[in-house]
Scaffold this motif. Structure first.
Motif, PDB file in Angstrom:
ATOM      1  N   LYS A   1       8.740  26.428  14.711  1.00 27.18           N
ATOM      2  CA  LYS A   1      10.154  26.097  14.874  1.00 27.18           C
ATOM      3  C   LYS A   1      10.282  24.930  15.850  1.00 27.18           C
ATOM      4  N   ILE A   2      11.256  24.080  15.613  1.00 25.66           N
ATOM      5  CA  ILE A   2      11.437  22.882  16.427  1.00 25.66           C
ATOM      6  C   ILE A   2      11.999  23.251  17.799  1.00 25.66           C
ATOM      7  N   ARG A   3      11.343  22.751  18.855  1.00 27.97           N
ATOM      8  CA  ARG A   3      11.877  22.888  20.216  1.00 27.97           C
ATOM      9  C   ARG A   3      12.634  21.628  20.613  1.00 27.97           C
ATOM     10  N   ARG A   4      12.008  20.459  20.398  1.00 31.16           N
ATOM     11  CA  ARG A   4      12.633  19.163  20.701  1.00 31.16           C
ATOM     12  C   ARG A   4      12.042  18.122  19.766  1.00 31.16           C
ATOM     13  N   ALA A   5      12.743  17.021  19.641  1.00 28.10           N
ATOM     14  CA  ALA A   5      12.253  15.922  18.819  1.00 28.10           C
ATOM     15  C   ALA A   5      12.522  14.605  19.537  1.00 28.10           C
ATOM     16  N   ILE A   6      11.582  13.691  19.422  1.00 24.71           N
ATOM     17  CA  ILE A   6      11.775  12.329  19.897  1.00 24.71           C
ATOM     18  C   ILE A   6      11.887  11.455  18.654  1.00 24.71           C
ATOM     19  N   CYS A   7      12.942  10.683  18.589  1.00 25.83           N
ATOM     20  CA  CYS A   7      13.115   9.719  17.506  1.00 25.83           C
ATOM     21  C   CYS A   7      13.015   8.330  18.114  1.00 25.83           C
ATOM     22  N   PHE A   8      12.171   7.489  17.545  1.00 28.13           N
ATOM     23  CA  PHE A   8      11.946   6.146  18.078  1.00 28.13           C
ATOM     24  C   PHE A   8      12.126   5.139  16.957  1.00 28.13           C
ATOM     25  N   ASN A   9      13.022   4.179  17.164  1.00 24.54           N
ATOM     26  CA  ASN A   9      13.239   3.106  16.204  1.00 24.54           C
ATOM     27  C   ASN A   9      12.475   1.890  16.693  1.00 24.54           C
ATOM     28  N   GLU A  10      11.390   1.562  16.009  1.00 25.94           N
ATOM     29  CA  GLU A  10      10.524   0.473  16.460  1.00 25.94           C
ATOM     30  C   GLU A  10      11.159  -0.897  16.302  1.00 25.94           C
ATOM     31  N   HIS A  11      12.172  -1.039  15.458  1.00 20.18           N
ATOM     32  CA  HIS A  11      12.804  -2.344  15.243  1.00 20.18           C
ATOM     33  C   HIS A  11      13.718  -2.735  16.396  1.00 20.18           C
ATOM     34  N   ILE A  12      14.447  -1.781  16.932  1.00 20.21           N
ATOM     35  CA  ILE A  12      15.335  -2.073  18.061  1.00 20.21           C
ATOM     36  C   ILE A  12      14.760  -1.565  19.386  1.00 20.21           C
ATOM     37  N   ARG A  13      13.579  -0.934  19.317  1.00 26.26           N
ATOM     38  CA  ARG A  13      12.866  -0.444  20.507  1.00 26.26           C
ATOM     39  C   ARG A  13      13.722   0.528  21.325  1.00 26.26           C
ATOM     40  N   LYS A  14      14.395   1.447  20.647  1.00 24.76           N
ATOM     41  CA  LYS A  14      15.206   2.473  21.302  1.00 24.76           C
ATOM     42  C   LYS A  14      14.692   3.851  20.911  1.00 24.76           C
ATOM     43  N   SER A  15      14.800   4.778  21.833  1.00 22.21           N
ATOM     44  CA  SER A  15      14.379   6.148  21.546  1.00 22.21           C
ATOM     45  C   SER A  15      15.423   7.121  22.083  1.00 22.21           C
ATOM     46  N   PHE A  16      15.433   8.306  21.517  1.00 20.02           N
ATOM     47  CA  PHE A  16      16.311   9.349  22.011  1.00 20.02           C
ATOM     48  C   PHE A  16      15.680  10.700  21.718  1.00 20.02           C
ATOM     49  N   VAL A  17      16.033  11.682  22.545  1.00 15.74           N
ATOM     50  CA  VAL A  17      15.510  13.038  22.406  1.00 15.74           C
ATOM     51  C   VAL A  17      16.600  13.899  21.781  1.00 15.74           C
ATOM     52  N   VAL A  18      16.208  14.669  20.790  1.00 22.24           N
ATOM     53  CA  VAL A  18      17.144  15.565  20.114  1.00 22.24           C
ATOM     54  C   VAL A  18      16.753  16.990  20.460  1.00 22.24           C
ATOM     55  N   SER A  19      17.663  17.725  21.061  1.00 22.65           N
ATOM     56  CA  SER A  19      17.361  19.115  21.406  1.00 22.65           C
ATOM     57  C   SER A  19      18.246  20.090  20.625  1.00 22.65           C
ATOM     58  N   GLU A  20      19.227  19.574  19.869  1.00 20.80           N
ATOM     59  CA  GLU A  20      20.135  20.436  19.112  1.00 20.80           C
ATOM     60  C   GLU A  20      19.467  21.089  17.907  1.00 20.80           C
TER      61      GLU A  20
END
Length: 57
Positions: free
Chosen positions: A11-30
């Motif tokens: 089961k998912i605890r957390r996720a990191i999403c990283f967009n390599e084109h704009i070099r931005k990342s965010f953590v999803v905990s929902e």
């Protein structure tokens, strides 16, 4: 987009999403508690690697 999941017994605890084109990342905990569907494209990792990447970003 690169997505990295920290799992707990499939089961998912957390996720990191990283967009390599704009070099931005965010953590999803929902997503906590959602079942993770295994893919042929998965690259296994471990919790330490996830936490190291989270701290770096």
């Amino acid at each position: 987009m690169i997505q990295i999941f920290l799992l707990d017994q499939g089961k998912i605890r957390r996720a990191i999403c990283f967009n390599e084109h704009i070099r931005k990342s965010f953590v999803v905990s929902e997503l906590f508690g959602m079942e993770y569907l295994v893919s042929n494209f998965d690259i296994p990792s471990d919790e330490k690697e996830f936490l190291d990447l989270e701290a770096y970003l």
